[in-house]
Scaffold this motif. Structure first.
Motif, PDB file in Angstrom:
ATOM      1  N   LEU A  57       0.837  -1.204   0.000  1.00 22.79           N
ATOM      2  CA  LEU A  57       0.000   0.000   0.000  1.00 22.79           C
ATOM      3  C   LEU A  57       0.872   1.253   0.000  1.00 22.79           C
ATOM      4  O   LEU A  57       0.647   2.183  -0.778  1.00 22.79           O
ATOM      5  CB  LEU A  57      -0.927  -0.009   1.224  1.00 22.79           C
ATOM      6  N   ALA A  58       1.892   1.289   0.837  1.00 25.20           N
ATOM      7  CA  ALA A  58       2.783   2.440   0.896  1.00 25.20           C
ATOM      8  C   ALA A  58       3.506   2.643  -0.431  1.00 25.20           C
ATOM      9  O   ALA A  58       3.641   3.771  -0.912  1.00 25.20           O
ATOM     10  CB  ALA A  58       3.787   2.266   2.036  1.00 25.20           C
ATOM     11  N   SER A  59       3.948   1.575  -1.028  1.00 27.41           N
ATOM     12  CA  SER A  59       4.632   1.655  -2.317  1.00 27.41           C
ATOM     13  C   SER A  59       3.700   2.199  -3.400  1.00 27.41           C
ATOM     14  O   SER A  59       4.097   3.036  -4.218  1.00 27.41           O
ATOM     15  CB  SER A  59       5.149   0.268  -2.702  1.00 27.41           C
ATOM     16  N   ASN A  60       2.455   1.754  -3.400  1.00 23.75           N
ATOM     17  CA  ASN A  60       1.475   2.235  -4.380  1.00 23.75           C
ATOM     18  C   ASN A  60       1.153   3.712  -4.173  1.00 23.75           C
ATOM     19  O   ASN A  60       0.993   4.459  -5.141  1.00 23.75           O
ATOM     20  CB  ASN A  60       0.195   1.399  -4.323  1.00 23.75           C
ATOM     21  N   ILE A  61       1.060   4.149  -2.930  1.00 27.55           N
ATOM     22  CA  ILE A  61       0.800   5.568  -2.641  1.00 27.55           C
ATOM     23  C   ILE A  61       1.961   6.411  -3.159  1.00 27.55           C
ATOM     24  O   ILE A  61       1.767   7.421  -3.829  1.00 27.55           O
ATOM     25  CB  ILE A  61       0.598   5.790  -1.123  1.00 27.55           C
ATOM     26  N   THR A  62       3.181   5.982  -2.880  1.00 27.98           N
ATOM     27  CA  THR A  62       4.369   6.717  -3.325  1.00 27.98           C
ATOM     28  C   THR A  62       4.462   6.720  -4.843  1.00 27.98           C
ATOM     29  O   THR A  62       4.832   7.731  -5.445  1.00 27.98           O
ATOM     30  CB  THR A  62       5.638   6.104  -2.703  1.00 27.98           C
ATOM     31  N   ALA A  63       4.115   5.610  -5.486  1.00 24.83           N
ATOM     32  CA  ALA A  63       4.185   5.517  -6.955  1.00 24.83           C
ATOM     33  C   ALA A  63       3.239   6.492  -7.644  1.00 24.83           C
ATOM     34  O   ALA A  63       3.477   6.881  -8.787  1.00 24.83           O
ATOM     35  CB  ALA A  63       3.876   4.085  -7.401  1.00 24.83           C
ATOM     36  N   GLN A  64       2.179   6.913  -6.948  1.00 25.66           N
ATOM     37  CA  GLN A  64       1.263   7.901  -7.531  1.00 25.66           C
ATOM     38  C   GLN A  64       1.941   9.250  -7.699  1.00 25.66           C
ATOM     39  O   GLN A  64       1.483  10.090  -8.450  1.00 25.66           O
ATOM     40  CB  GLN A  64       0.008   8.065  -6.656  1.00 25.66           C
ATOM     41  N   GLY A  65       3.045   9.459  -6.985  1.00 22.88           N
ATOM     42  CA  GLY A  65       3.818  10.676  -7.131  1.00 22.88           C
ATOM     43  C   GLY A  65       3.259  11.882  -6.397  1.00 22.88           C
ATOM     44  O   GLY A  65       3.754  12.989  -6.557  1.00 22.88           O
ATOM     45  N   LEU A  66       2.242  11.707  -5.601  1.00 22.15           N
ATOM     46  CA  LEU A  66       1.629  12.831  -4.920  1.00 22.15           C
ATOM     47  C   LEU A  66       2.146  13.015  -3.499  1.00 22.15           C
ATOM     48  O   LEU A  66       2.108  14.104  -2.955  1.00 22.15           O
ATOM     49  CB  LEU A  66       0.112  12.658  -4.911  1.00 22.15           C
ATOM     50  N   THR A  67       2.611  11.944  -2.887  1.00 20.93           N
ATOM     51  CA  THR A  67       3.147  11.995  -1.529  1.00 20.93           C
ATOM     52  C   THR A  67       3.987  10.747  -1.317  1.00 20.93           C
ATOM     53  O   THR A  67       3.933   9.815  -2.115  1.00 20.93           O
ATOM     54  CB  THR A  67       2.015  12.091  -0.478  1.00 20.93           C
ATOM     55  N   THR A  68       4.773  10.727  -0.263  1.00 20.19           N
ATOM     56  CA  THR A  68       5.556   9.535   0.044  1.00 20.19           C
ATOM     57  C   THR A  68       4.915   8.813   1.223  1.00 20.19           C
ATOM     58  O   THR A  68       4.259   9.422   2.060  1.00 20.19           O
ATOM     59  CB  THR A  68       7.014   9.896   0.396  1.00 20.19           C
ATOM     60  N   ALA A  69       5.116   7.513   1.260  1.00 22.63           N
ATOM     61  CA  ALA A  69       4.543   6.688   2.324  1.00 22.63           C
ATOM     62  C   ALA A  69       5.505   5.558   2.629  1.00 22.63           C
ATOM     63  O   ALA A  69       6.309   5.164   1.784  1.00 22.63           O
ATOM     64  CB  ALA A  69       3.181   6.142   1.902  1.00 22.63           C
ATOM     65  N   SER A  70       5.395   5.020   3.825  1.00 19.51           N
ATOM     66  CA  SER A  70       6.261   3.932   4.266  1.00 19.51           C
ATOM     67  C   SER A  70       5.414   2.854   4.928  1.00 19.51           C
ATOM     68  O   SER A  70       4.425   3.160   5.607  1.00 19.51           O
ATOM     69  CB  SER A  70       7.292   4.471   5.258  1.00 19.51           C
ATOM     70  N   GLY A  71       5.827   1.602   4.768  1.00 16.78           N
ATOM     71  CA  GLY A  71       5.136   0.488   5.403  1.00 16.78           C
ATOM     72  C   GLY A  71       5.244   0.500   6.907  1.00 16.78           C
ATOM     73  O   GLY A  71       4.517  -0.218   7.591  1.00 16.78           O
ATOM     74  N   SER A  72       6.130   1.331   7.444  1.00 18.82           N
ATOM     75  CA  SER A  72       6.255   1.421   8.902  1.00 18.82           C
ATOM     76  C   SER A  72       5.228   2.367   9.510  1.00 18.82           C
ATOM     77  O   SER A  72       5.093   2.443  10.725  1.00 18.82           O
ATOM     78  CB  SER A  72       7.667   1.880   9.284  1.00 18.82           C
ATOM     79  N   GLU A  73       4.489   3.090   8.653  1.00 22.91           N
ATOM     80  CA  GLU A  73       3.441   3.987   9.157  1.00 22.91           C
ATOM     81  C   GLU A  73       2.234   3.177   9.618  1.00 22.91           C
ATOM     82  O   GLU A  73       2.039   2.036   9.214  1.00 22.91           O
ATOM     83  CB  GLU A  73       2.995   4.944   8.045  1.00 22.91           C
TER      84      GLU A  73
END
Length: 194
Positions: A57-73
């Motif tokens: 999920l975090a990788s997909n959010i980051t791939a959208q290019g709108l914000t960064t996300a991490s699986g540790s969140e």
């Protein structure tokens, strides 16, 4: 679960109940996590599968290019990033202006969004172009332009009024305000973003 012997102590009964409760909680956790976790997985496997899903999920959010996300969140943090990410929509097309008795009116409807930026051009005794923006734009001379910017150099008697609605826009008077100037075959070509 095996049946307790008739000689079981209170301690044995409590331990058996705790084990049963853990089995039920594990099944509940697997149900909440969903596929690929299943109720027969041990707790460590369910945790691993949940972490893998968070990483994806975090990788997909980051791939959208709108914000960064991490699986540790936390899951709540990742969910808020999904809803906070705005995805722009766009549409393009052409429309023929219609003379309303005083100005040429171009109407575009049926969009699945409210436009905030429109680029348009058409042929009217020469190439005509313009930009509408919900925000401010800066002109070549540094002046700030609100709403509409005429990129064409011909024709001074225009009202240049946009009406923006939830599924399209109306452009009043971009073409010359005289009926005789418009070529009936001329279309306005547009690109709308919202």
């Amino acid at each position: 679960m095996a049946q307790l012997p008739s000689t079981a102590t209170i301690k044995d009964i409590i331990a058996a109940l705790q084990t049963m409760e853990a089995v039920n909680q594990k099944a509940d956790l697997a149900a909440v996590v969903g596929s690929p976790a299943v109720s027969t997985d041990d707790v460590a496997t369910i945790i691993s599968k949940l972490q893998n899903a968070k990483n994806t999920l975090a990788s997909n959010i980051t791939a959208q290019g709108l914000t960064t996300a991490s699986g540790s969140e936390s899951l709540a943090s990742l969910a808020s990033k999904v809803t906070a990410s705005s995805v722009k929509k766009y549409a393009e097309g052409k429309a023929a202006p219609v003379w309303n008795g005083s100005v040429w009116v171009t109407t575009v409807t049926g969009l699945a969004f409210r436009p905030t930026f429109i680029l348009f051009y058409g042929y009217q005794n020469g190439q005509e172009a313009g930009i509408y923006s919900e925000g401010q734009m800066r002109n070549n001379d540094g002046t700030i332009v609100n709403g509409f910017w005429d990129l064409g150099a011909i024709g001074n008697n225009r009202t240049n009024v946009f009406t923006i609605n939830s599924n399209g826009f109306v452009m009043n008077g971009y073409m010359y305000n005289s009926q005789s100037y418009h070529q009936p075959s001329a279309n306005m070509y547009w690109l709308a973003i919202g």
